[in-house]
Motif scaffolding. Structure first.
Motif, PDB file in Angstrom:
ATOM      1  N   LYS A 228      13.335   2.355 -27.617  1.00 26.00           N
ATOM      2  CA  LYS A 228      12.848   2.297 -25.758  1.00 26.00           C
ATOM      3  C   LYS A 228      14.502   1.724 -25.384  1.00 26.00           C
ATOM      4  CE  LYS A 228       8.033   3.213 -26.027  1.00 26.00           C
ATOM      5  NZ  LYS A 228       7.178   2.362 -25.134  1.00 26.00           N
ATOM      6  N   ASP A 229      14.963   2.860 -24.606  1.00 27.49           N
ATOM      7  CA  ASP A 229      16.126   2.549 -23.387  1.00 27.49           C
ATOM      8  C   ASP A 229      16.003   2.002 -22.560  1.00 27.49           C
ATOM      9  OD1 ASP A 229      16.162   4.728 -23.594  1.00 27.49           O
ATOM     10  OD2 ASP A 229      18.360   4.483 -25.103  1.00 27.49           O
TER      11      ASP A 229
ATOM     12  N   ASP B 287      10.709   8.028 -23.517  1.00 28.46           N
ATOM     13  CA  ASP B 287      11.252   7.229 -24.107  1.00 28.46           C
ATOM     14  C   ASP B 287      11.172   6.965 -25.147  1.00 28.46           C
ATOM     15  OD1 ASP B 287      13.448   4.982 -24.394  1.00 28.46           O
ATOM     16  OD2 ASP B 287      12.898   4.546 -22.978  1.00 28.46           O
TER      17      ASP B 287
ATOM     18  N   LYS C 251      15.009   5.511 -21.505  1.00 23.78           N
ATOM     19  CA  LYS C 251      16.239   6.728 -21.286  1.00 23.78           C
ATOM     20  C   LYS C 251      15.292   7.798 -21.931  1.00 23.78           C
ATOM     21  CE  LYS C 251      20.939   4.915 -20.603  1.00 23.78           C
ATOM     22  NZ  LYS C 251      22.196   5.190 -21.058  1.00 23.78           N
ATOM     23  N   ASP C 252      14.965   8.654 -21.173  1.00 21.09           N
ATOM     24  CA  ASP C 252      14.300  10.070 -21.638  1.00 21.09           C
ATOM     25  C   ASP C 252      15.147  10.492 -23.122  1.00 21.09           C
ATOM     26  OD1 ASP C 252      11.745   9.456 -20.607  1.00 21.09           O
ATOM     27  OD2 ASP C 252      12.306  10.813 -18.790  1.00 21.09           O
ATOM     28  N   VAL C 253      14.752  11.167 -24.359  1.00 21.43           N
ATOM     29  CA  VAL C 253      15.314  11.764 -24.860  1.00 21.43           C
ATOM     30  C   VAL C 253      15.693  12.892 -24.698  1.00 21.43           C
ATOM     31  CG1 VAL C 253      15.300  13.138 -27.150  1.00 21.43           C
ATOM     32  CG2 VAL C 253      13.808  10.647 -27.135  1.00 21.43           C
TER      33      VAL C 253
ATOM     34  N   ASP D 281      13.160   7.325 -31.724  1.00 18.72           N
ATOM     35  CA  ASP D 281      14.728   7.244 -30.359  1.00 18.72           C
ATOM     36  C   ASP D 281      13.901   5.861 -30.036  1.00 18.72           C
ATOM     37  OD1 ASP D 281      15.700   7.259 -27.952  1.00 18.72           O
ATOM     38  OD2 ASP D 281      13.538   8.120 -27.280  1.00 18.72           O
TER      39      ASP D 281
END
Length: 635
Positions: free
Chosen positions: A244-245, A266, A247-249, A242
């Protein structure tokens, strides 16, 4: 001496009559049916007794009678069907006023009223069926309920044969259809299959029976590829790190109705995501295996994954099983069933993005969305390869706004037909279309469609299932009763077995008769007067008798080639044996009997009689000279 004068005069008179007879024969040498006459001469004598001896002095000759030669004349052919000749002994009967005469002259024709008459207008006598009924418009119809009477007991009357005769229609009451519905493994009598036929009755694009039977199956799905192994469906999903943006996964999906949902921080790595996913799957009873950056999930019989996130791809696949009588969710029996199963799977993986159906013998999947669709068809543990091969491109990648289609699925359809007659005389077309519907271990079912089309194009349909045993013998129905356009019993003599001969053959017959218009009359050798109609039917209107006499020589000629019976000939009668009429001869239509006078014989007899006449005249002059000599002796 004067006796010689009387002898001469008697000879002159008798030979004059003889010349008259032979002259009459010669004059009628071309008269149809004329019979030669022969003069019969006899002596006139007196007997004077002198002692014990007699002295006979003849008194000349006379004609005691004329003999009638009734031998057969030569037969000549004509083009008139009412010209008749008798081949053998016998006579025609004719009516003149209130009198009955008999003749061998068969030159008949129709008068203005259609009656059969000779050249003198005498009516031919027949056993008349009296089955022509005059209508208000001047035409005649045949009353088929009236038959020719028994000729031995019939009253003989003239018969009229008009031109405008109609044989009324007879409504169809019974239809018989005989055929074999060919159930070979390869056929040519194919049509595109319809959606309600059972797969067990379908053929591939080449007309080869796919022999799809109960419990045969396949895997069909949409979305991520799904594989099959011993009843287990498995699909492998690749999971990336994932990024890093901020937002959580979020993992959120349902698998076979069970919700799998969790959240990871995230930037979680692929390894951690897979580990958590595997744990959640195991917790919910799903077998899975993590390998590298992917996880393989296994479920029995169905794999329905509906994703609410952007990590797991929505996927829907199931083992679809053919069943004549579907009971389970993924059982199917017809193309309609199969298309509905595919649509239910597609709506999971690609909601509102597909249109799936069966049309003109082909399955189609239309991609009406904007994403590429992945469809697939795979073998299962009991798959039918012919079926899978005929699905062809249906299991494939489908780009937006395009279609994927199978090859054609064909039905075994066999057509038969004929015509039936309505009560009003109209001729309707009846067709029978038999389509193989389904195959079961102990029976085969064909769908029969009976269609009746009238002259106005109006159609009546009736559909029935025809069931045969495993050997191809018809079990039911063997008779169907229709109530339109009238009550009709249709009797089926059908079989259903493999026949190498691909030619379609059948027998169709029905008891209706369409309206017929008179084509011509004909007279058969047994004397039957036949009317033939445009519908190839015939009606017997009467029978011409052949009359006989005890002694034809005893008939009395009244002129015009007509004869009447006398006490010497006895009355006319018909031959019979044990109450059955026997003609004793044949009636030859389109023929005439010529005179039986022999020109050679007649001319020879005429010369001989003329010489005899001359000799008798000479006897007169000789007798005269002898008397003159005797008178001169006195001088």
């Amino acid at each position: 001496m004067t006796t010689s004068f009387y002898n001469s005069i008697a000879g002159l008179m008798s030979f004059q009559q003889g010349i008259d007879v032979w002259g009459d024969n010669i004059a009628n040498i071309n008269t149809i049916g004329f019979k030669e006459k022969t003069p019969d001469f006899s002596t006139i004598f007196s007997t004077t007794l002198v002692g014990t001896q007699s002295s006979d002095t003849g008194m000349g000759s006379t004609i005691t009678s004329t003999s009638l030669d009734t031998s057969q004349g030569s037969i000549i052919n004509t083009e008139n069907p009412f010209d008749l000749a008798i081949g053998g002994n016998g006579w025609f009967g004719v009516k003149h006023g209130n009198q009955t005469f008999y003749t061998r002259n068969g030159a008949f024709n129709r008068d203005a009223q259609g009656y059969l008459v000779n050249d003198s207008g005498d009516y031919l006598l027949v056993a008349n069926a009296n089955n022509l009924i005059k209508q208000d418009d001047g035409s005649y119809i045949v009353d088929s309920t009236k038959q020719v009477p028994d000729i031995l007991n019939a009253k003989f009357t003239p018969i009229s044969l008009p031109d405008n005769v109609i044989l009324p229609a007879v409504a169809t009451k019974n239809v018989n259809l005989t055929s074999n519905l060919n159930d070979d493994t390869r056929i040519t009598t194919t049509k595109p299959a319809t959606e309600n036929l059972y797969f067990s009755a379908l053929y591939n694009k080449d007309g080869v029976d796919m022999q799809i039977r109960d419990s045969q199956n396949l895997v069909f799905g949409f979305g991520n590829d799904v594989k099959y192994d011993s009843g287990i469906l498995s699909s492998t999903f690749c999971i990336a790190n994932d990024e890093k943006d901020g937002k959580d996964v979020n993992i959120d999906f349902t698998l076979n109705g069970k919700e799998i949902k969790f959240t990871l921080p995230d930037g979680t790595t692929s390894k951690d995501i897979l580990q958590k996913l595997s744990s959640e799957l195991t917790k919910n009873g799903f077998e899975n295996k993590v390998s590298n950056n992917a996880i393989t999930i296994k479920t029995p019989n169905e794999f329905i994954l509906k994703s609410n996130d952007n990590i797991m791809q929505s996927t829907a696949a199931a083992v679809l099983t053919y069943k004549t009588n579907p009971k389970n969710r993924y059982d199917f029996s017809t193309p309609k069933d199969f298309a509905e199963k595919l649509k239910s799977l597609a709506d999971v993986a690609y909601p509102n993005e597909t249109k799936i159906g069966f049309e003109n013998g082909e399955f189609y999947i239309s991609n009406i969305g904007h994403k590429t669709i992945n469809a697939f068809a795979n073998s299962a543990n009991n798959s039918n390869e012919k079926f899978l091969n005929n699905l062809d491109r249906l299991g494939n990648v489908i780009i937006p706004q395009t279609d994927a289609k199978s090859l054609k699925f064909l039905s075994n359809t066999q057509d038969f037909g004929g015509n039936i007659i309505e009560a009003n005389g109209n001729k309707d077309t009846i067709t029978f279309e038999f389509t193989k519907q389904k195959v079961q271990p102990d029976k085969i079912t064909w769908l029969g469609n009976i269609k009746i089309t009238n002259e106005n194009g109006e159609v009546t349909n009736l559909t029935k299932e025809f069931v045969f045993d495993s050997n191809g013998a018809l079990l039911s129905p063997k008779t169907i009763t229709l109530n339109e356009p009238q009550q009709i019993d249709i009797n089926f003599n059908l079989t259903s077995y493999a026949k190498p001969d691909k030619a379609l053959s059948y027998s169709f017959n029905q008891d209706g008769i369409e309206k017929g218009y008179l084509q011509h009359y004909q007279i058969e050798q047994n004397g039957n007067i036949i009317a033939t109609f445009s519908n190839a039917r015939q009606a017997v209107l009467g029978q011409i008798p052949i009359f006989h006499f005890q002694n034809d020589q005893g008939l009395d000629s009244v002129g015009g080639n007509l004869f009447t019976p006398t006490s010497n000939s006895k009355e006319a009668f018909l031959y019979q044996n044990n109450g059955e009429y026997i003609q004793g001869a044949q009636i030859l239509s389109g023929s005439l009997e010529n005179s039986n006078v022999s020109m050679t014989t007649a001319m020879t007899e005429l010369i001989i009689t003329q010489k005899a006449f001359s000799a008798s005249a000479k006897t007169v002059t000789t007798s005269d000279e002898m008397i003159q000599k005797a008178i001169n002796l006195k001088r």
